[in-house]
Design a protein around this motif. Structure first.
Motif, mmCIF file in Angstrom:
data_model
loop_
_atom_site.group_PDB
_atom_site.id
_atom_site.type_symbol
_atom_site.label_atom_id
_atom_site.label_comp_id
_atom_site.label_asym_id
_atom_site.label_seq_id
_atom_site.Cartn_x
_atom_site.Cartn_y
_atom_site.Cartn_z
ATOM 1 N N SER A 194 0.833 -1.197 0.000
ATOM 2 C CA SER A 194 0.000 0.000 0.000
ATOM 3 C C SER A 194 0.872 1.254 0.000
ATOM 4 N N LYS A 195 0.213 2.411 -0.081
ATOM 5 C CA LYS A 195 0.862 3.707 0.066
ATOM 6 C C LYS A 195 0.333 4.377 1.324
ATOM 7 N N ILE A 196 1.202 5.021 2.056
ATOM 8 C CA ILE A 196 0.827 5.582 3.349
ATOM 9 C C ILE A 196 -0.232 6.672 3.221
ATOM 10 N N GLU A 197 -0.323 7.325 2.054
ATOM 11 C CA GLU A 197 -1.309 8.402 1.909
ATOM 12 C C GLU A 197 -2.751 7.920 1.996
ATOM 13 N N LYS A 198 -2.968 6.609 1.966
ATOM 14 C CA LYS A 198 -4.319 6.059 2.072
ATOM 15 C C LYS A 198 -4.769 5.890 3.522
ATOM 16 N N TYR A 199 -3.842 6.086 4.468
ATOM 17 C CA TYR A 199 -4.105 5.662 5.843
ATOM 18 C C TYR A 199 -4.218 6.806 6.840
ATOM 19 N N ASN A 200 -4.984 6.527 7.906
ATOM 20 C CA ASN A 200 -5.052 7.395 9.074
ATOM 21 C C ASN A 200 -3.962 6.941 10.035
ATOM 22 N N ILE A 201 -3.117 7.857 10.448
ATOM 23 C CA ILE A 201 -1.959 7.466 11.249
ATOM 24 C C ILE A 201 -1.853 8.301 12.520
ATOM 25 N N ILE A 202 -1.243 7.690 13.551
ATOM 26 C CA ILE A 202 -1.000 8.370 14.825
ATOM 27 C C ILE A 202 0.458 8.149 15.219
ATOM 28 N N PRO A 203 1.376 9.003 14.764
ATOM 29 C CA PRO A 203 2.753 8.923 15.271
ATOM 30 C C PRO A 203 2.819 9.644 16.618
ATOM 31 N N SER A 204 3.529 9.055 17.584
ATOM 32 C CA SER A 204 3.612 9.692 18.904
ATOM 33 C C SER A 204 5.055 9.803 19.376
ATOM 34 N N SER A 205 5.298 10.806 20.207
ATOM 35 C CA SER A 205 6.618 11.048 20.789
ATOM 36 C C SER A 205 6.470 11.327 22.273
ATOM 37 N N THR A 206 7.284 10.655 23.088
ATOM 38 C CA THR A 206 7.334 10.945 24.524
ATOM 39 C C THR A 206 8.764 11.298 24.906
ATOM 40 N N LEU A 207 8.931 12.449 25.518
ATOM 41 C CA LEU A 207 10.230 12.864 26.046
ATOM 42 C C LEU A 207 10.202 12.764 27.564
ATOM 43 N N TYR A 208 11.114 11.981 28.135
ATOM 44 C CA TYR A 208 11.294 11.928 29.587
ATOM 45 C C TYR A 208 12.353 12.964 29.957
ATOM 46 N N LEU A 209 11.999 13.859 30.881
ATOM 47 C CA LEU A 209 12.841 15.027 31.134
ATOM 48 C C LEU A 209 13.435 15.070 32.533
ATOM 49 N N GLY A 210 12.946 14.242 33.468
ATOM 50 C CA GLY A 210 13.498 14.234 34.819
ATOM 51 C C GLY A 210 13.423 15.606 35.465
ATOM 52 N N THR A 211 14.529 16.049 36.039
ATOM 53 C CA THR A 211 14.561 17.350 36.721
ATOM 54 C C THR A 211 14.459 18.506 35.736
ATOM 55 N N ARG A 212 14.584 18.229 34.449
ATOM 56 C CA ARG A 212 14.447 19.277 33.424
ATOM 57 C C ARG A 212 12.997 19.448 32.974
ATOM 58 N N PHE A 213 12.077 18.757 33.640
ATOM 59 C CA PHE A 213 10.686 18.783 33.180
ATOM 60 C C PHE A 213 10.127 20.196 33.106
ATOM 61 N N SER A 214 9.434 20.459 32.027
ATOM 62 C CA SER A 214 8.624 21.658 31.883
ATOM 63 C C SER A 214 7.498 21.324 30.920
ATOM 64 N N PRO A 215 6.356 22.001 31.038
ATOM 65 C CA PRO A 215 5.266 21.750 30.096
ATOM 66 C C PRO A 215 5.677 22.081 28.668
ATOM 67 N N ILE A 216 5.013 21.477 27.724
ATOM 68 C CA ILE A 216 5.286 21.758 26.313
ATOM 69 C C ILE A 216 5.017 23.230 26.007
ATOM 70 N N ASP A 217 5.950 23.846 25.293
ATOM 71 C CA ASP A 217 5.741 25.201 24.782
ATOM 72 C C ASP A 217 4.826 25.056 23.562
ATOM 73 N N LYS A 218 3.556 25.299 23.755
ATOM 74 C CA LYS A 218 2.538 24.940 22.757
ATOM 75 C C LYS A 218 2.733 25.633 21.414
ATOM 76 N N GLU A 219 2.960 26.918 21.440
ATOM 77 C CA GLU A 219 3.077 27.651 20.170
ATOM 78 C C GLU A 219 4.352 27.272 19.427
ATOM 79 N N ASP A 220 5.443 27.123 20.165
ATOM 80 C CA ASP A 220 6.713 26.752 19.547
ATOM 81 C C ASP A 220 6.627 25.360 18.917
ATOM 82 N N LEU A 221 6.074 24.401 19.668
ATOM 83 C CA LEU A 221 5.997 23.040 19.137
ATOM 84 C C LEU A 221 4.987 22.960 17.999
#
Length: 256
Positions: A194-221
């Motif tokens: 098949s070709k990927i353009e035919k499909y509904n897809i959900i790519p996901s990313s998780t960043l573990y940040l430890g003591t560097r944790f901060s909420p996602i900068d929504k506009e930047d991302l």
């Protein structure tokens, strides 16, 4: 509960940004109400409170045997599955088998939403990986989906694995999905990819940040992901990005 920010870029692209530092009471209750079904399937009846305890024990046993990279992958996928269920995506696979590695040569998940099925792929980064970004993880997830769908490195048939899960007695059976997956599997074996353009897809990313944790900068991302996916081919895409402090909160929950 998830610290969510949702953006509809257009009719074919949606961004979901989650920021999870600690596990608040509401999130823990939601996990408790869903963990058995994510692990075993929605048709697996809870007969007693022991079933939840056993589920937690099985997950703890699984985690104990895994490398740090595998552990973050398990927790990342679980949280994403939890979130997608909360957003009316119907789970058509067993998390149990996905994480036993029998299914890992296929897709990380298959969902149904409003009679359309979505293919899910997860990538995550250790907190020690200081240069990790959501863009790099989403790019990797998308490219993995594309390779699987389009038959690159086609030793393993991802559609057969998805069919086996969707046909399991613990999953709400959907005849349309079952027949579609079986057909795609046959074609894959025949090298009719098949070709990927035919499909509904959900790519996901998780960043573990430890003591560097901060909420996602929504506009930047938002700007970065919007630029990233411009050349991507898909029918519909839901991009899921998660900032998370640590997997320890999930381990602590399992020990409660």
């Amino acid at each position: 509960m998830f610290g969510r920010y949702k953006i509809n870029l257009n009719s074919n692209a949606t961004l979901h940004f989650l920021s999870i530092e600690k596990y608040n009471t509401r999130l823990k209750i939601y996990i408790e109400n869903n963990i058995h079904f994510i692990w075993n399937g929605d048709n697996e009846i809870i007969e007693s409170a022991d079933d939840i305890i056993i589920c937690k024990e099985e997950l703890k046993t699984l985690m104990a045997k895994k490398s740090p990279e595998q552990k973050i992958g398990i927790v990342s996928e679980f949280i994403c599955h939890l979130y997608l269920r909360a957003n009316k995506f119907k789970q058509h696979f067993l998390f149990r088998n996905l994480e036993e590695k029998g299914m890992k040569k296929g897709f990380d998940g298959l969902y149904l939403l409003k009679d359309e099925y979505f293919i899910y792929e997860s990538k995550s980064s250790l907190e020690t990986t200081l240069d990790a970004t959501h863009n790099s993880n989403i790019s990797e997830a998308y490219n993995d989906l594309k390779k699987k769908i389009e038959g690159v490195n086609s030793t393993n048939d991802p559609w057969r694995n998805a069919y086996n899960h969707a046909s399991h007695r613990s999953i709400d059976f959907d005849d349309k999905i079952s027949k579609t997956l079986k057909k795609l599997s046959k074609e894959y074996v025949q090298k009719k990819y098949s070709k990927i353009e035919k499909y509904n897809i959900i790519p996901s990313s998780t960043l573990y940040l430890g003591t560097r944790f901060s909420p996602i900068d929504k506009e930047d991302l938002k700007d970065k992901i919007e630029q990233l996916i411009k050349p991507y081919k898909f029918n519909h895409i839901d991009v899921l990005c998660v900032n998370k402090e640590s997997i320890q909160h999930f381990i602590d929950y399992l020990d409660e």
